[in-house]
Design a protein around this motif. Sequence first.
Motif, PDB file in Angstrom:
ATOM      1  N   GLY A  65       0.808  -1.209   0.075  1.00  0.00           N
ATOM      2  CA  GLY A  65       0.203  -0.043  -0.078  1.00  0.00           C
ATOM      3  C   GLY A  65       0.829   1.359   0.060  1.00  0.00           C
ATOM      4  N   LEU A  66       2.065   1.215  -0.571  1.00  0.00           N
ATOM      5  CA  LEU A  66       2.886   2.335  -0.424  1.00  0.00           C
ATOM      6  C   LEU A  66       2.763   3.254  -1.832  1.00  0.00           C
ATOM      7  N   THR A  67       2.766   4.677  -1.611  1.00  0.00           N
ATOM      8  CA  THR A  67       2.781   5.430  -2.695  1.00  0.00           C
ATOM      9  C   THR A  67       4.004   6.236  -2.707  1.00  0.00           C
ATOM     10  N   GLY A  68       3.936   7.075  -3.913  1.00  0.00           N
ATOM     11  CA  GLY A  68       5.361   7.956  -4.049  1.00  0.00           C
ATOM     12  C   GLY A  68       4.986   9.403  -3.852  1.00  0.00           C
ATOM     13  N   LEU A 123      15.347   9.825  -5.164  1.00  0.00           N
ATOM     14  CA  LEU A 123      15.015   8.948  -6.315  1.00  0.00           C
ATOM     15  C   LEU A 123      13.398   8.786  -6.042  1.00  0.00           C
ATOM     16  N   HIS A 124      13.185   8.324  -5.055  1.00  0.00           N
ATOM     17  CA  HIS A 124      11.454   7.981  -4.500  1.00  0.00           C
ATOM     18  C   HIS A 124      11.651   8.064  -2.983  1.00  0.00           C
ATOM     19  N   PRO A 125      10.607   8.485  -2.200  1.00  0.00           N
ATOM     20  CA  PRO A 125      10.703   8.516  -0.889  1.00  0.00           C
ATOM     21  C   PRO A 125      10.815   7.409  -0.157  1.00  0.00           C
ATOM     22  N   LEU A 126      10.514   6.256  -0.740  1.00  0.00           N
ATOM     23  CA  LEU A 126      10.702   4.907  -0.097  1.00  0.00           C
ATOM     24  C   LEU A 126      12.280   4.574  -0.337  1.00  0.00           C
ATOM     25  N   ILE A 127      12.864   4.705  -1.422  1.00  0.00           N
ATOM     26  CA  ILE A 127      14.526   4.526  -1.676  1.00  0.00           C
ATOM     27  C   ILE A 127      15.106   5.590  -0.967  1.00  0.00           C
ATOM     28  N   ASP A 128      14.590   6.977  -0.753  1.00  0.00           N
ATOM     29  CA  ASP A 128      15.332   7.729  -0.042  1.00  0.00           C
ATOM     30  C   ASP A 128      15.364   7.621   1.504  1.00  0.00           C
ATOM     31  N   LEU A 129      14.309   6.838   1.986  1.00  0.00           N
ATOM     32  CA  LEU A 129      14.259   6.489   3.225  1.00  0.00           C
ATOM     33  C   LEU A 129      15.066   5.188   3.492  1.00  0.00           C
ATOM     34  N   CYS A 130      15.202   4.248   2.522  1.00  0.00           N
ATOM     35  CA  CYS A 130      15.968   2.997   2.749  1.00  0.00           C
ATOM     36  C   CYS A 130      17.468   3.278   2.736  1.00  0.00           C
ATOM     37  N   ASN A 131      17.911   4.215   1.818  1.00  0.00           N
ATOM     38  CA  ASN A 131      19.261   4.402   1.599  1.00  0.00           C
ATOM     39  C   ASN A 131      19.785   5.328   2.605  1.00  0.00           C
ATOM     40  N   ALA A 132      18.961   6.300   3.440  1.00  0.00           N
ATOM     41  CA  ALA A 132      19.252   7.006   4.534  1.00  0.00           C
ATOM     42  C   ALA A 132      19.621   5.964   5.786  1.00  0.00           C
ATOM     43  N   GLY A 152      17.557  -3.567 -12.515  1.00  0.00           N
ATOM     44  CA  GLY A 152      16.663  -2.447 -12.787  1.00  0.00           C
ATOM     45  C   GLY A 152      15.202  -3.135 -12.912  1.00  0.00           C
ATOM     46  N   HIS A 153      15.069  -4.506 -13.067  1.00  0.00           N
ATOM     47  CA  HIS A 153      13.659  -5.058 -13.273  1.00  0.00           C
ATOM     48  C   HIS A 153      12.595  -4.823 -12.182  1.00  0.00           C
ATOM     49  N   SER A 154      13.089  -5.083 -10.634  1.00  0.00           N
ATOM     50  CA  SER A 154      12.392  -5.076  -9.775  1.00  0.00           C
ATOM     51  C   SER A 154      12.612  -3.739  -8.984  1.00  0.00           C
ATOM     52  N   ALA A 155      13.096  -2.671  -9.375  1.00  0.00           N
ATOM     53  CA  ALA A 155      13.505  -1.525  -8.817  1.00  0.00           C
ATOM     54  C   ALA A 155      12.099  -0.812  -8.507  1.00  0.00           C
ATOM     55  N   VAL A 156      12.333  -0.084  -7.446  1.00  0.00           N
ATOM     56  CA  VAL A 156      10.958   0.639  -6.956  1.00  0.00           C
ATOM     57  C   VAL A 156      10.679   1.905  -7.890  1.00  0.00           C
ATOM     58  N   ARG A 157       9.324   1.991  -8.539  1.00  0.00           N
ATOM     59  CA  ARG A 157       9.125   2.972  -9.464  1.00  0.00           C
ATOM     60  C   ARG A 157       7.928   3.899  -9.218  1.00  0.00           C
ATOM     61  N   ASP A 158       7.341   4.633  -9.596  1.00  0.00           N
ATOM     62  CA  ASP A 158       6.165   5.580  -9.297  1.00  0.00           C
ATOM     63  C   ASP A 158       4.886   4.635  -9.082  1.00  0.00           C
ATOM     64  N   THR A 159       5.026   3.411  -9.817  1.00  0.00           N
ATOM     65  CA  THR A 159       3.690   2.755  -9.701  1.00  0.00           C
ATOM     66  C   THR A 159       3.809   1.654  -8.583  1.00  0.00           C
ATOM     67  N   THR A 160       4.928   1.338  -8.035  1.00  0.00           N
ATOM     68  CA  THR A 160       5.272   0.478  -6.920  1.00  0.00           C
ATOM     69  C   THR A 160       4.397   0.704  -5.766  1.00  0.00           C
ATOM     70  N   THR A 161       3.758  -0.437  -5.400  1.00  0.00           N
ATOM     71  CA  THR A 161       2.897  -0.388  -3.996  1.00  0.00           C
ATOM     72  C   THR A 161       3.337  -1.329  -3.032  1.00  0.00           C
ATOM     73  N   ASP A 162       3.559  -2.676  -3.579  1.00  0.00           N
ATOM     74  CA  ASP A 162       4.047  -3.759  -2.327  1.00  0.00           C
ATOM     75  C   ASP A 162       5.524  -3.937  -2.547  1.00  0.00           C
TER      76      ASP A 162
END
Length: 232
Positions: free
Chosen positions: A25-28, A95-104, A171-181
Amino acid sequence: MHFQHASDIWRDFPGLAPGAIFAAGLTGDVSADEQVARFGELAAKRLATASEGELPEVQAWRRAFSAMGLKPTQYRCASESLLRRFRKEGALPRLHPLIDLCNAVSLAYAIPVAVFDVSRISGYVEVRRAAGDETYLTFAGGTEHPPPGEVIFADADGRAHARRWTNRQSGHSAVRDTTTDVLIVAEALHDTAGKDVESLTAALAAELSALWPVTPRSALLTPAEPRFTFAT
């Protein structure tokens, strides 16, 4: 779906401590600026007294890469690469809030954190040695085939979602704007890896709940309980 490590990975790397999180249920469209700044400050404090290569978390991964026949200063674990860039530039690209959080979070703990869009994964993810016929998609769109014996994240279709273990994701399973789960994996090998991965997993799950209306599921994996099962 499930995530696990092959038995020979546990055998060859007995100090391994993995943690896994599933969130749906995640969003960007949220801002992780406060979290990124807070975890970045923790990383900066550590780097003020030691370079990334001197941190025990990174040194343990360098030893693992050497054991896999890889030159550790040529192929770095993901957290070392992030810390190296952060030390030189003072920040990481957004890059994306989720990726930014996980990188931090990865910066603060000096532990590799991988994030996979589970809609792009078939059946399961297993950290195992490659047979040589798996397919890996680069972020530039190219196709590679990891050589036999390389440690990869593989799914049921023989797709490699990461190469050289914690070196580089696909790159295949990288998080993108449409990623939710997503499936999030943190792995460490240093002496206090168990308690540090437990702390990281708890902290990251709490931040996910604070930023999104989600209820993350998490687990700490061991040789006795090596599988994390989650529903999509």
